[in-house]
Scaffold this motif. Structure first.
Motif, mmCIF file in Angstrom:
data_model
loop_
_atom_site.group_PDB
_atom_site.id
_atom_site.type_symbol
_atom_site.label_atom_id
_atom_site.label_comp_id
_atom_site.label_asym_id
_atom_site.label_seq_id
_atom_site.Cartn_x
_atom_site.Cartn_y
_atom_site.Cartn_z
ATOM 1 N N VAL A 366 0.830 -1.200 0.000
ATOM 2 C CA VAL A 366 0.000 0.000 0.000
ATOM 3 C C VAL A 366 0.868 1.255 0.000
ATOM 4 O O VAL A 366 0.502 2.280 -0.595
ATOM 5 N N MET A 367 2.032 1.201 0.642
ATOM 6 C CA MET A 367 2.935 2.358 0.653
ATOM 7 C C MET A 367 3.556 2.576 -0.719
ATOM 8 O O MET A 367 3.715 3.726 -1.168
ATOM 9 N N SER A 368 3.899 1.477 -1.381
ATOM 10 C CA SER A 368 4.464 1.595 -2.731
ATOM 11 C C SER A 368 3.454 2.206 -3.689
ATOM 12 O O SER A 368 3.787 3.087 -4.498
ATOM 13 N N MET A 369 2.199 1.745 -3.594
ATOM 14 C CA MET A 369 1.163 2.280 -4.472
ATOM 15 C C MET A 369 0.889 3.753 -4.179
ATOM 16 O O MET A 369 0.685 4.566 -5.094
ATOM 17 N N ALA A 370 0.898 4.120 -2.903
ATOM 18 C CA ALA A 370 0.674 5.516 -2.533
ATOM 19 C C ALA A 370 1.778 6.406 -3.091
ATOM 20 O O ALA A 370 1.522 7.519 -3.585
ATOM 21 N N GLU A 435 17.557 6.406 -8.077
ATOM 22 C CA GLU A 435 16.645 7.523 -7.846
ATOM 23 C C GLU A 435 15.288 7.011 -7.387
ATOM 24 O O GLU A 435 14.661 7.587 -6.482
ATOM 25 N N ALA A 436 14.814 5.941 -8.009
ATOM 26 C CA ALA A 436 13.545 5.336 -7.598
ATOM 27 C C ALA A 436 13.636 4.833 -6.155
ATOM 28 O O ALA A 436 12.680 4.961 -5.372
ATOM 29 N N ASN A 437 14.799 4.276 -5.787
ATOM 30 C CA ASN A 437 14.999 3.798 -4.412
ATOM 31 C C ASN A 437 14.885 4.944 -3.403
ATOM 32 O O ASN A 437 14.250 4.809 -2.358
ATOM 33 N N ARG A 438 15.518 6.054 -3.715
ATOM 34 C CA ARG A 438 15.495 7.195 -2.798
ATOM 35 C C ARG A 438 14.073 7.738 -2.630
ATOM 36 O O ARG A 438 13.667 8.106 -1.526
ATOM 37 N N TYR A 443 9.167 7.967 1.191
ATOM 38 C CA TYR A 443 7.767 7.743 1.560
ATOM 39 C C TYR A 443 7.655 6.746 2.709
ATOM 40 O O TYR A 443 6.817 6.911 3.608
ATOM 41 N N LEU A 444 8.479 5.718 2.678
ATOM 42 C CA LEU A 444 8.455 4.759 3.781
ATOM 43 C C LEU A 444 8.755 5.456 5.104
ATOM 44 O O LEU A 444 8.121 5.182 6.131
ATOM 45 N N ARG A 445 9.705 6.379 5.075
ATOM 46 C CA ARG A 445 10.055 7.130 6.290
ATOM 47 C C ARG A 445 8.890 7.995 6.748
ATOM 48 O O ARG A 445 8.610 8.093 7.948
#
Length: 654
Positions: A366-370, A435-438, A443-445
């Motif tokens: 859900v976090m990835s989708m957000a 860049e995608a990782n950062r 967002y996870l943070r």
């Protein structure tokens, strides 16, 4: 025979005067001289000089000197005692006469949000003793401490050796033998002491081996609901201090302030006519939690039953108010009874929902989708072609089930919980993978991953989330679908509450406020709020989560609740065995909120290492979610909204 006349007694004649030589006259000598008169010599002193009596004066001087020295010593000592050391000796006298000890403050109670007592204190007694009353001189018994210890041990539950050692303590008139004993225990001791005292008096002794046993009023911690919410409440140790949970976290507030009492004592009893001083104790504050006892019971009952049925190591359920962040329930299984810690399983002590760190699996998608929606990298209707296998980095990735190429919308990727589809979607968060990782990491943070939840609970884990530039080759692709980082159950629930609250994360809270000794209620500080994603993004994610439950192809159909729109997500993650550090078994989970279009309650469930039946999150945690959510909605009187769901498409035609 002739008569003999008795011998004639001589009658001494008159004494002659002693002539003294005139001064200057010489004693005559020679043939015509008159011999001088001589004194008779005592018998046995032939040829010796006559004895003379010694003078008494030297002896009198020696005796006088000795007496003077003794008197001087006594005088100096008297001056020292009365003048120099008077206060010290007075203090010693007071110490032997007066007894001082602490008056324990009454511990504040802990209640649920409705005022129902979850932890309270009842009347009890500290069993004490005056060691001077156990000497042979007082009791006329050589082994009085040993006999008293043998009598008391089975009553107070303290071993004989410990009691004996305390009863033999020197230089004190107060020792505590056992703390917080029930009134029944003290009555048993009093009855036994009375019997022994009567027997001692009949034998002509003033005291028995239990005459010096006393008691001070105290209190004992009691948990009326047994193991209910034990992980939250914690317990109170033998010293009267919180040993875990809220009891430890708020120990100072709950404990209050101890008082002191000082009184004269004689023969083990207080002298009522002697002066005494007392500093009253200040009772601790009562603490009101956010927990609802009934919802807590429903959650605990559901997770306990499923953990047993699945042969799992443990499980947890968290219920949270999506708008306020208040935790309505936090249940663990197996649990423990804080009233009986002696029989508790040490592995069950604590609060696993906050202390366990584990990889969340697909509930984290859900976090990835957000993030993807917030960054405008895609929309719920974006087409995603999902192959059977996907090669990325040093691994070949696959979904939980074998399948032909899927043609899914982004909504379908979440509904069918596709790992490959999630990797492809999050790859659009940057022009390059770093860049995608950062972007994803940021967002996870924001969602609270890698940080403490904000509860400030003892032993809580913040989880593990490495910095984006430290992600390994595989982590770059596993983190988007919930592997390669760890969280606790409260963090997982908070993620869904954030989406339900329109994208604003409210730090979870367990305490509503406290009532002090003055009777005034003081509300807890308002929790911190952080905007994570926009309200628009949160609403779209909520619609996508509905497809997981409502769509026939969704993985969360077991969580449907008739009449309500439900948003949820399943999770089945590889589990790291804490003993070996290797993957073994699974973490099964389900998270969601309801009503989906007007959220009020979030429920999160996780079960560790199910060994019987299914281990898929939708199948063993979905039903728990449904059961607990239904109960919570009814308890809080949350009505269905009556609106129809968006029914977003899952597939697209190529």
């Amino acid at each position: 025979m002739t008569d003999r006349q008795p011998p004639r007694r001589r009658v001494p004649g008159p004494a002659r005067p002693v002539r003294t030589a005139r001064p200057g006259a010489q004693r005559r000598s020679g043939p015509g001289a008159r011999p001088a008169a001589r004194r008779p010599r005592p018998a046995g002193t032939k040829g010796s000089t006559p004895l003379r009596l010694g003078s008494p004066r030297p002896r009198l001087r020696m005796v006088s000197l000795g007496l003077t020295l003794v008197l001087m010593v006594f005088t100096v000592r008297l001056l020292q005692v009365q003048g120099v050391d008077a206060s010290a000796y007075a203090a010693k006298a007071q110490l032997n006469r007066f007894v001082s000890h602490t008056i324990a403050a009454e511990r504040g109670q802990i209640t649920d949000r409705g005022g129902v007592a979850l932890a309270t204190s009842v009347d009890a007694y500290d069993i004490t003793a005056d060691p001077t009353m156990f000497t042979k001189k007082v009791t006329k018994v050589a082994d009085a401490p040993e006999q008293a210890a043998a009598l008391l041990s089975p009553i107070v539950g303290v071993d004989t050796a410990t009691l004996t050692k305390r009863l033999k303590t020197r230089n004190t008139r107060y020792v505590r033998l056992a703390a917080r004993q029930t009134p029944q225990v003290w009555k048993q001791i009093k009855d036994l002491r009375s019997t022994l005292n009567d027997k001692a008096n009949a034998e002509g002794r003033e005291a028995s081996v239990l005459s010096g046993v006393l008691a001070d009023p105290s209190s004992k911690r009691v948990y009326p609901n047994g193991d209910l919410a034990a992980g939250i409440l914690g317990w109170v140790n033998a010293d009267g201090k919180g040993g875990g949970g809220v009891e430890q976290q708020l120990n100072k507030q709950l404990s209050g302030k101890d008082g002191k009492i000082r009184y004269a004592q004689s023969g083990g009893r207080q002298v009522p006519t002697a002066g005494s001083t007392e500093q009253p104790a200040v009772a601790g504050s009562d603490v009101e939690l956010t927990i609802d006892r009934d919802i807590q019971w429903a959650a605990q009952d559901a997770i306990t039953e499923q953990v047993k049925k699945s042969g799992a190591d443990r499980g947890y359920v968290i219920v949270q108010d999506t708008q306020t962040g208040e935790v309505l329930a936090m249940a663990n299984a197996p649990g423990f009874d804080p009233n009986d810690l002696g029989h508790a399983n040490s592995a069950a002590l604590g609060n696993a929902a906050l202390q366990d760190a584990y990889e969340p699996g697909s509930t984290a998608k859900v976090m990835s989708m957000a993030a993807v929606l917030e960054e405008n990298a895609a929309t719920p209707l974006t087409h995603v072609t999902v192959p059977n296998r996907l090669h990325r980095g040093d691994r070949l990735f696959q979904d939980d089930i074998d399948h032909e190429t899927w043609h899914l919308t982004l909504n379908g990727v979440l509904a069918k919980s596709s790992n490959i589809g999630t990797i492809l979607a999050t790859g659009q968060l940057g022009r390059t993978q770093p860049e995608a990782n950062r972007t994803l990491s940021s967002y996870l943070r924001k969602f609270g991953i890698g940080s403490a939840s904000g509860l400030g609970f003892p032993g809580e884990t913040p989880g593990i989330l490495a910095p984006a530039d430290k992600w390994s080759t595989s982590q770059q692709y596993t983190i988007p679908f919930g592997q390669g980082f760890s969280i606790n159950a409260m963090q997982a629930a908070s993620v869904y509450s954030t989406i339900a609250n329109g994208g604003v994360r409210v730090e979870p809270t367990l305490v509503r406020g406290s009532t002090g000794a003055d009777g005034k209620f003081v509300a807890a500080p308002k929790p911190k709020q952080t905007r994570v994603v926009s309200e628009k993004t949160a609403r779209k994610v909520a619609q996508m989560l509905e497809s997981v439950v409502d769509d026939v192809e969704g993985t969360g159909t077991a969580a449907r609740i008739p009449g309500y729109r439900v948003a949820g997500k399943t999770g089945t993650a590889n589990r790291v065995d804490p003993e070996t550090g290797r993957y073994k078994g699974y973490t099964s989970s389900f998270a969601g909120f309801a009503p989906a279009d007007k959220p009020r309650v979030t429920v999160y469930c996780a079960i560790q290492n199910a060994t019987k039946g299914s281990y898929f999150g939708g199948q063993i945690c979905g039903p728990i979610y449904k059961k607990v959510m239904e109960f919570a909605l009814k308890t809080l009187q949350v009505p269905p909204t009556g609106a129809k769901s968006a029914k977003l498409p899952v597939n697209f035609k190529p």
